[in-house]
Design a protein around this motif. Structure first.
Motif, short mmCIF file in Angstrom:
data_model
loop_
_atom_site.label_atom_id
_atom_site.label_comp_id
_atom_site.label_asym_id
_atom_site.label_seq_id
_atom_site.Cartn_x
_atom_site.Cartn_y
_atom_site.Cartn_z
N LEU A 94 0.82 -1.20 0.00
CA LEU A 94 0.00 0.00 0.00
C LEU A 94 0.87 1.26 0.00
CD1 LEU A 94 -3.06 0.52 0.06
CD2 LEU A 94 -2.88 0.75 2.54
N GLU A 95 0.54 2.19 -0.91
CA GLU A 95 1.28 3.45 -1.00
C GLU A 95 0.41 4.67 -0.69
OE1 GLU A 95 3.17 3.77 -4.78
OE2 GLU A 95 4.17 1.81 -4.64
N TYR A 96 -0.86 4.62 -1.06
CA TYR A 96 -1.75 5.77 -0.86
C TYR A 96 -3.05 5.32 -0.22
CZ TYR A 96 1.25 8.25 -4.19
OH TYR A 96 2.31 8.83 -4.83
N VAL A 97 -3.46 6.01 0.86
CA VAL A 97 -4.77 5.80 1.48
C VAL A 97 -5.44 7.17 1.63
CG1 VAL A 97 -6.04 4.98 3.50
CG2 VAL A 97 -3.97 3.77 2.74
N MET A 98 -6.48 7.37 0.84
CA MET A 98 -7.21 8.64 0.84
C MET A 98 -8.66 8.38 1.23
SD MET A 98 -4.99 10.93 -0.04
CE MET A 98 -3.29 10.83 -0.59
N LEU A 99 -9.00 8.66 2.50
CA LEU A 99 -10.35 8.39 2.99
C LEU A 99 -10.98 9.66 3.56
CD1 LEU A 99 -9.70 5.01 4.87
CD2 LEU A 99 -10.56 5.33 2.54
N TYR A 100 -10.46 10.82 3.24
CA TYR A 100 -10.93 12.06 3.85
C TYR A 100 -12.35 12.41 3.41
CZ TYR A 100 -9.26 14.05 -0.60
OH TYR A 100 -9.03 14.31 -1.93
N LEU A 108 -1.20 -0.18 10.01
CA LEU A 108 -0.37 0.34 8.94
C LEU A 108 1.11 0.04 9.15
CD1 LEU A 108 -2.20 3.76 8.51
CD2 LEU A 108 -2.16 1.90 6.84
N VAL A 109 1.47 -0.53 10.31
CA VAL A 109 2.87 -0.84 10.57
C VAL A 109 3.43 -1.78 9.52
CG1 VAL A 109 2.30 -2.77 12.10
CG2 VAL A 109 4.49 -1.57 12.37
N ASN A 110 2.57 -2.61 8.93
CA ASN A 110 3.03 -3.57 7.93
C ASN A 110 3.14 -2.96 6.54
OD1 ASN A 110 3.11 -5.73 9.80
ND2 ASN A 110 0.90 -6.03 9.57
N CYS A 111 2.59 -1.75 6.38
CA CYS A 111 2.56 -1.12 5.05
C CYS A 111 3.85 -0.31 4.87
CB CYS A 111 1.34 -0.24 4.89
SG CYS A 111 -0.22 -1.09 5.23
N LYS A 149 8.11 4.42 8.39
CA LYS A 149 9.03 5.55 8.23
C LYS A 149 9.01 6.10 6.81
CE LYS A 149 10.52 5.02 12.43
NZ LYS A 149 9.59 3.93 12.82
N SER A 150 8.37 5.38 5.88
CA SER A 150 8.30 5.85 4.49
C SER A 150 7.29 6.97 4.29
CB SER A 150 7.91 4.67 3.58
OG SER A 150 6.66 4.12 3.99
N LEU A 151 6.43 7.21 5.28
CA LEU A 151 5.31 8.14 5.14
C LEU A 151 5.82 9.56 4.88
CD1 LEU A 151 2.20 7.91 5.36
CD2 LEU A 151 2.42 8.69 7.72
N THR A 152 5.30 10.17 3.80
CA THR A 152 5.69 11.54 3.46
C THR A 152 4.59 12.55 3.73
OG1 THR A 152 4.95 11.30 1.16
CG2 THR A 152 7.23 10.70 1.64
N ALA A 153 3.34 12.10 3.83
CA ALA A 153 2.23 13.03 4.07
C ALA A 153 1.22 12.38 4.99
CB ALA A 153 1.56 13.42 2.76
N GLN A 211 5.64 0.56 2.53
CA GLN A 211 5.85 1.44 1.38
C GLN A 211 4.86 2.60 1.37
OE1 GLN A 211 6.60 -0.62 -2.42
NE2 GLN A 211 6.51 -2.56 -1.28
N LEU A 212 4.11 2.77 2.45
CA LEU A 212 3.09 3.80 2.50
C LEU A 212 3.72 5.19 2.40
CD1 LEU A 212 0.03 4.28 2.93
CD2 LEU A 212 0.52 4.51 5.38
N LEU A 213 3.16 5.99 1.49
CA LEU A 213 3.65 7.35 1.27
C LEU A 213 2.69 8.40 1.81
CD1 LEU A 213 4.97 6.97 -2.39
CD2 LEU A 213 6.31 6.95 -0.28
#
Length: 857
Positions: A149-155, A170-173, A200-204, A175-177
């Motif tokens: 998973l790279e993107y999760v948009m649920l807003y 999400l600890v297992n994700c 630690k990959s999270l950018t936003a 590649q999440l950005l």
């Protein structure tokens, strides 16, 4: 049309219209179908025959209805985009089982409801989930199996956090950005381990506009790859964690609209990549840290609406010369003078330092900020004149110097600013003539009230006319005094023979009196002729103490309103005296102007009392609210009327000597002139307050019984309380709530302890139910507890903000206890701010629009 063996069909980004053609379902060899970015309408065709379809793109059309179940049964699908349509319905609970190969799922900007299926975990290859801007409910699901998973948009849904398992999952994700779950119903404290376990990959990371409480865990500093962090509009409290300084890649940081306290951590200065920093609307204290000088990439900085103190550091400003969008330090407790380094902000578009305790002069170096579109310095203690160097601000659109101690003249160069559309210089000590060119030719964009020494070379009711030659220094003092004495003496001449208090309370200069002998004197016969023998045809209104006729004396006065007092009514004579006493002291564009008075006897020897006023051709507020042909008031009309009324009351309470309490403010006593300006009338119950300062004056108890009209009388008057300005403020609050709801405070539904105020207070979270029909469509419940500064309203939310701000103001003014009500000067300032925001929003700088566009990255 197409060969039956066709595998890929891409018709995206054309101008196709109509419905999805049914023949597409016969292309059984298709593996990829893209019809996105067209103008297709209607429902989605049944595509069940496309058993081998791997990619289906239908986004950005106008498709409606529910998604055919057959699409959710395409087990080979790995790419499904239905975003930005009008689709609805629920998602099947077994969706993750029937389409297990999904890697991209985009269903944003539709009308889907219900839960996000927990079975989506079965789609372990998922990389992209975008389901924002729907009406999804329930607890956010776990993502533990989606390792790619790279993107999760649920807003912008109605999702709940539950026990925050979805966050921990999400600890297992690894590649999440990007993770955006803002604008949902997430609540409760944010668990420290959930933050610590984010990849630690999270950018936003965006959690904005939820109900998350507690403190921000120190572990937030572990997310070292973050470039964007939005935690604003929540219930976070406590200090801002110093560990944020470890996020060295941060470009955008928003912690605004929370309950953070303490000082801004010095570690903020370690964020050298930071471009946007929003800490406004918290409870932060201390000074602005010098370490901010290290954030030399900042283009937007908002620290407004806190309790920051100290001075504005010249060193910090000199280092932040890259600021180009916004610098907002308003609504704090900053003191001292503005540093000369303010002029180094040569790229800045919007500067707001309003509502602080800034002293000294406006620095001349501000003229170097030639890119400024909005400059707001109101609500400070600035002195001196407006520097000529500001002539260089050719791009300025919004300029506010109001509520300071500025002196001197209004610079002529302001009239040369072709971009300037809003100018507020009210409540200073400015003097001399008002320029006439440029923005000054459009009076709706200029505010100059509260400057007693200003004059105008054109018709302006609030200001005196300028003299042909400039008065000497001595005459500057003498002439206003003579004008004030002359006006008082003139009214004394008209009323002195009939009002006993005038004989002993006001000794007018005899020479001045004789200079006003030309004022109109009228007799009973004049009034009789003017009203056509008191014809019922000419009656325009009737109250407890008098009847109002439309009449005509001569061409000079034109049509007038003549109030004949019913002297057979108890206290009618007191009412006449009270009105005369009040009217002797007042003249204002939002008060109905008195022309003359008549105190004599009729032909059979009965006492006769009458007052002659300007005729208000456009009726009363009461008629406008309850005349069904009018269709109710628009929000713009409500705002303008509330400003007009508060301006009149502010004048009565704070600028009259002695202050005047109206005591009978209600919609039927608010009339409209030819320009639809609201004017307050009927001072028959008015009371002059002697020996007290404005704002919270205490007077005497009523000499004519309970003062006011049922529904508008403040509670303390009913318990024998003293007449005071707070009573008018209560009545104003009820009038405001009535305009917004179109409900009379005396309606039958308000009984057994219920009142209009309690009705509004109890229903404030359901504003659609309480606003009058003409206003209900402009507001939404989601804004009730999220009303930011008006400078930050975007165009779409502006009406919502304004309506709710007025509702809350009405509740505040009509508080049960007088001490809990605001002073009328503050009320006038508040509604003026609403008016300025409402009518000048399109002319303000678009810095926030740009910010929000960038925030959507």
């Amino acid at each position: 049309m197409f060969p039956s063996k066709l595998t890929d069909l891409d018709l995206s980004q054309n101008s196709l219209s109509g419905v999805v053609p049914s023949w597409v379902a016969n292309l059984s060899s298709l593996t990829s179908l893209d019809l996105s970015h067209n103008q297709l309408q209607g429902s989605i065709a049944d595509l069940g025959k496309l058993a081998g379809l791997e990619s289906l793109g239908l986004s950005y059309n106008s498709l409606s209805g529910i998604v055919p179940p057959s699409i959710y049964n395409m087990s080979s699908l790995n790419y499904l985009t239905l975003a930005s349509n009008n689709l609805g319905g629920t998602l099947p609970s077994d969706m993750g089982i029937t389409v297990p190969n999904l890697q991209t799922l985009s269903m944003a900007n539709n009308h889907f409801v219900g839960d996000i299926p927990a079975s989506l975990q079965n789609a372990s290859g998922m990389m992209y989930i975008h389901m924002a801007n729907n009406s999804l409910t329930g607890v956010a699901p776990s993502f533990s199996s989606m390792k790619n998973l790279e993107y999760v948009m649920l807003y912008s849904n109605h999702l709940e956090a539950g026990d925050w398992t979805f966050f921990s999952s999400l600890v297992n994700c690894t590649q999440l950005l990007k993770l955006n779950v803002g604008e949902n119903n997430l609540s409760g404290d944010l668990p420290a381990n959930s933050i610590a376990n984010l990849p630690k990959s999270l950018t936003a990371l965006t959690l904005r506009s939820n109900n998350i409480s507690g403190t921000i865990p120190l572990e937030i500093g572990n997310l070292s790859s973050l470039s964007m962090l939005y935690l604003d509009t929540n219930l976070f409290m406590g200090p801002i964690p110093f560990t944020l300084g470890q996020l060295r890649n941060l470009v955008q940081l928003s912690l605004s609209k929370n309950k953070f306290s303490g000082e801004i951590p010095l570690s903020i200065g370690d964020l050298h990549q930071l471009e946007e920093l929003y800490l406004h609307e918290n409870r932060l204290s201390g000074s602005i840290p010098e370490s901010l000088a290290s954030c030399q990439n900042l283009v937007a900085l908002n620290l407004s609406c806190n309790t920051l103190g100290g001075s504005i550091s010249g060193h910090v400003l000199g280092s932040l010369n890259q600021l180009s969008w916004l610098l907002d330090l308003s609504h704090n407790q900053l003191a001292m003078s503005l540093p000369l380094e303010m002029g180094s902000l040569i790229n800045l578009g919007s500067l707001n330092i309003s509502h602080n305790n800034i002293t000294g002069i406006i620095p001349s170096t501000l003229g170097n900020c030639v890119q400024l579109e909005s400059l707001r310095l109101e609500g400070n203690l600035l002195q001196g004149s407006i520097p000529q160097s500001l002539a260089g601000l050719k791009a300025i659109q919004v300029l506010d110097f109001s509520h300071n101690n500025l002196s001197g003249t209004i610079p002529e160069f302001l009239g040369t600013f072709t971009m300037l559309q809003y100018l507020n210089m009210s409540f200073n000590d400015l003097e001399g003539p008002i320029p006439t060119s440029g923005v000054f030719s459009n009076t709706s964009g200029v505010f100059v009230q509260g400057n007693p020494h200003l004059c105008a070379n054109f018709a302006e009711q609030e200001l005196s006319r300028c003299f042909a030659s400039v008065p000497t220094k001595e005459h500057k003092f003498v002439i206003p005094v003579l004008i004030a004495l002359s006006a008082r003496a003139a009214l004394a001449l008209i009323l002195g023979m009939f009002i006993f208090w005038l004989k002993r309370g006001y000794k007018s200069n005899e020479n001045i009196v004789h200079s006003y002998m030309e004022l109109k004197r009228i007799t009973y016969s004049d009034v009789n002729n003017a009203t056509d023998n008191f014809s019922l045809v000419n009656v325009v209104g009737s109250g407890q103490f008098g009847t109002v006729y439309k009449g005509w004396f001569d061409a000079q006065d034109g049509t007038v309103a003549i109030k004949i007092f019913k002297l057979n009514q108890h206290s009618a004579l007191h009412s006449f005296i009270a009105e005369c006493k009040a009217l002797q002291h007042i003249r204002h564009r939002n008060l109905v102007k008195v022309i003359t008075a008549c105190s004599t006897y009729d032909p059979v020897g009965n006492e006769f009392r009458a007052l002659v006023f300007e005729y208000m051709a456009n009726g009363s507020l009461e008629n406008r609210l309850h005349n069904h042909q009018c269709g109710g008031l628009s929000l713009g009309a409500v705002i303008c009327i509330s400003v007009d009324i508060s301006c009149a009351l502010d004048y009565l309470h704070n600028l009259c000597i002695p202050p005047v309490v109206h005591c009978d403010l209600k919609p039927s006593n608010i009339l409209f002139d030819n320009d639809n300006t609201a004017r307050v009338c009927d001072f028959g119950l008015a009371k002059l307050i002697h020996g007290c300062s404005s704002g919270g004056q205490s007077g005497t108890t009523s000499i004519v019984g309970l003062r006011g009209s049922i529904g508008y009388i403040p509670p303390e008057y009913g318990m024998g309380g003293e007449i005071s300005t707070e009573g008018d403020i209560y009545s104003y609050g009820i009038v405001l709530l009535k305009m917004l709801t179109r409900k009379r405070p005396t309606n039958e539904e308000f009984n057994d302890g219920s009142t209009l105020r309690k009705y509004v207070e109890a229903s404030l979270s359901r504003t659609q139910d309480i606003l009058q029909p003409g206003l209900a469509s402009v507001t939404g419940d989601q804004f009730v507890d999220q009303i930011p500064n008006f400078q930050e309203c975007n165009t779409f939310a502006l009406k919502d903000m304004c309506a709710l701000r007025l509702l809350k103001l009405g509740l505040l003014c009509s508080a049960e206890s007088p001490k809990d009500r605001p002073a009328m000067r503050d009320v006038y300032s508040e509604v003026t701010e609403v008016k300025e925001a409402f009518f000048s929003m399109d002319n303000r700088s678009n810095d926030l629009t740009l910010l929000r566009q960038k925030g959507g990255r």
